[in-house]
Design a protein around this motif. Structure first.
Motif, PDB file in Angstrom:
ATOM      1  N   SER A   1       0.894  -1.141   0.000  1.00 38.44           N
ATOM      2  CA  SER A   1       0.000   0.000   0.000  1.00 38.44           C
ATOM      3  C   SER A   1       0.943   1.203   0.000  1.00 38.44           C
ATOM      4  CB  SER A   1      -0.878  -0.017   1.247  1.00 38.44           C
ATOM      5  OG  SER A   1      -1.731   1.094   1.278  1.00 38.44           O
ATOM      6  N   VAL A   2       0.766   2.139  -0.912  1.00 39.43           N
ATOM      7  CA  VAL A   2       1.764   3.187  -1.120  1.00 39.43           C
ATOM      8  C   VAL A   2       1.127   4.568  -1.016  1.00 39.43           C
ATOM      9  CG1 VAL A   2       3.486   4.075  -2.740  1.00 39.43           C
ATOM     10  CG2 VAL A   2       3.029   1.629  -2.654  1.00 39.43           C
ATOM     11  N   THR A   3       1.833   5.473  -0.327  1.00 33.55           N
ATOM     12  CA  THR A   3       1.404   6.861  -0.221  1.00 33.55           C
ATOM     13  C   THR A   3       2.632   7.759  -0.111  1.00 33.55           C
ATOM     14  OG1 THR A   3       0.008   8.408   1.019  1.00 33.55           O
ATOM     15  CG2 THR A   3       1.150   6.747   2.294  1.00 33.55           C
ATOM     16  N   SER A   4       2.439   9.029  -0.361  1.00 28.00           N
ATOM     17  CA  SER A   4       3.571   9.955  -0.286  1.00 28.00           C
ATOM     18  C   SER A   4       3.638  10.702   1.046  1.00 28.00           C
ATOM     19  CB  SER A   4       3.514  10.964  -1.440  1.00 28.00           C
ATOM     20  OG  SER A   4       2.345  11.739  -1.344  1.00 28.00           O
ATOM     21  N   GLN A   5       2.576  10.646   1.840  1.00 27.03           N
ATOM     22  CA  GLN A   5       2.538  11.355   3.123  1.00 27.03           C
ATOM     23  C   GLN A   5       2.095  10.409   4.224  1.00 27.03           C
ATOM     24  OE1 GLN A   5       3.660  14.499   3.521  1.00 27.03           O
ATOM     25  NE2 GLN A   5       4.220  14.330   1.368  1.00 27.03           N
ATOM     26  N   LEU A   6       2.626  10.609   5.412  1.00 25.66           N
ATOM     27  CA  LEU A   6       2.264   9.788   6.559  1.00 25.66           C
ATOM     28  C   LEU A   6       0.816  10.084   6.941  1.00 25.66           C
ATOM     29  CD1 LEU A   6       3.418   7.763   8.591  1.00 25.66           C
ATOM     30  CD2 LEU A   6       3.996   9.701  10.050  1.00 25.66           C
ATOM     31  N   PRO A   7      -0.038   9.081   6.859  1.00 19.21           N
ATOM     32  CA  PRO A   7      -1.455   9.330   7.155  1.00 19.21           C
ATOM     33  C   PRO A   7      -1.730   9.304   8.650  1.00 19.21           C
ATOM     34  CG  PRO A   7      -1.133   7.041   6.549  1.00 19.21           C
ATOM     35  CD  PRO A   7       0.212   7.715   6.435  1.00 19.21           C
TER      36      PRO A   7
ATOM     37  N   ASN B   1      11.658  12.102   5.399  1.00 22.49           N
ATOM     38  CA  ASN B   1      11.096  13.316   4.808  1.00 22.49           C
ATOM     39  C   ASN B   1       9.569  13.327   4.810  1.00 22.49           C
ATOM     40  OD1 ASN B   1      13.683  14.378   4.254  1.00 22.49           O
ATOM     41  ND2 ASN B   1      13.812  13.051   2.463  1.00 22.49           N
ATOM     42  N   ALA B   2       8.952  12.199   5.151  1.00 20.55           N
ATOM     43  CA  ALA B   2       7.489  12.138   5.231  1.00 20.55           C
ATOM     44  C   ALA B   2       6.978  12.467   6.626  1.00 20.55           C
ATOM     45  CB  ALA B   2       7.009  10.748   4.814  1.00 20.55           C
ATOM     46  N   ILE B   3       7.897  12.648   7.568  1.00 24.33           N
ATOM     47  CA  ILE B   3       7.495  12.918   8.948  1.00 24.33           C
ATOM     48  C   ILE B   3       7.582  14.414   9.213  1.00 24.33           C
ATOM     49  CG2 ILE B   3       8.024  12.511  11.376  1.00 24.33           C
ATOM     50  CD1 ILE B   3       9.147   9.795  10.501  1.00 24.33           C
TER      51      ILE B   3
ATOM     52  N   GLU C   1       4.290  11.161  16.632  1.00 22.39           N
ATOM     53  CA  GLU C   1       3.138  10.612  17.342  1.00 22.39           C
ATOM     54  C   GLU C   1       2.225   9.861  16.374  1.00 22.39           C
ATOM     55  OE1 GLU C   1       4.128  13.852  17.569  1.00 22.39           O
ATOM     56  OE2 GLU C   1       4.950  13.811  19.597  1.00 22.39           O
ATOM     57  N   ARG C   2       2.044  10.433  15.186  1.00 22.42           N
ATOM     58  CA  ARG C   2       1.207   9.783  14.182  1.00 22.42           C
ATOM     59  C   ARG C   2       1.799   8.428  13.794  1.00 22.42           C
ATOM     60  NH1 ARG C   2       0.357  13.156   9.115  1.00 22.42           N
ATOM     61  NH2 ARG C   2       0.811  14.690  10.701  1.00 22.42           N
ATOM     62  N   LEU C   3       3.105   8.383  13.592  1.00 25.33           N
ATOM     63  CA  LEU C   3       3.764   7.122  13.248  1.00 25.33           C
ATOM     64  C   LEU C   3       3.575   6.108  14.369  1.00 25.33           C
ATOM     65  CD1 LEU C   3       5.521   5.466  11.334  1.00 25.33           C
ATOM     66  CD2 LEU C   3       7.527   6.523  12.380  1.00 25.33           C
TER      67      LEU C   3
END
Length: 121
Positions: A32-38, A57-59, A67-69
């Motif tokens: 599953s691929v994305t460019s930004q940390l959801p 660089n996505a954090i 915290e999101r990670l």
């Protein structure tokens, strides 16, 4: 690797993202691929992934990226290319860029194995 493992890849750079997709798909991983940390609430597919590969660089530290990670609740591999301070609560794996050899695939396999071991105990 078994194709039943799904990895969430979070990498903003198109070229690096394509390279990681190629490396992991060639090892049989589902992606599953994305460019930004959801945020967890914005990413229902997180419940279906076994591991997260995230580029530093996505954090976005200002918007609570660490915290999101942590809230995603999956083993994580952080891709780094500069020595920087990583919060002590990030108790996951870091892999230096450029990605050489099988370093990323090995890190994913080790994270999955460690996660399976934790679930068995």
């Amino acid at each position: 690797m078994s194709p039943h493992h799904t990895i969430l890849v979070v990498v903003p750079d198109d070229d690096l993202r394509r390279s990681i997709i190629f490396a992991l798909e060639s090892e049989g991983f589902g992606l599953s691929v994305t460019s930004q940390l959801p945020a967890l609430s914005d990413c229902p597919q997180v419940s279906a992934v076994d591991c997260i590969v995230v580029d530093e660089n996505a954090i976005d530290v200002r918007s609570g990226g660490w915290e999101r990670l942590g809230s995603l609740g999956r083993p994580a591999i952080l891709l780094i290319d500069t020595l920087r301070e990583i919060p002590p609560e990030f108790a996951h794996t870091a892999v230096m860029k450029p990605l050489l050899g099988s370093s990323l695939v090995d890190a994913v396999a080790n994270s999955l194995a460690a996660g399976a071991l934790r679930q068995a105990t």
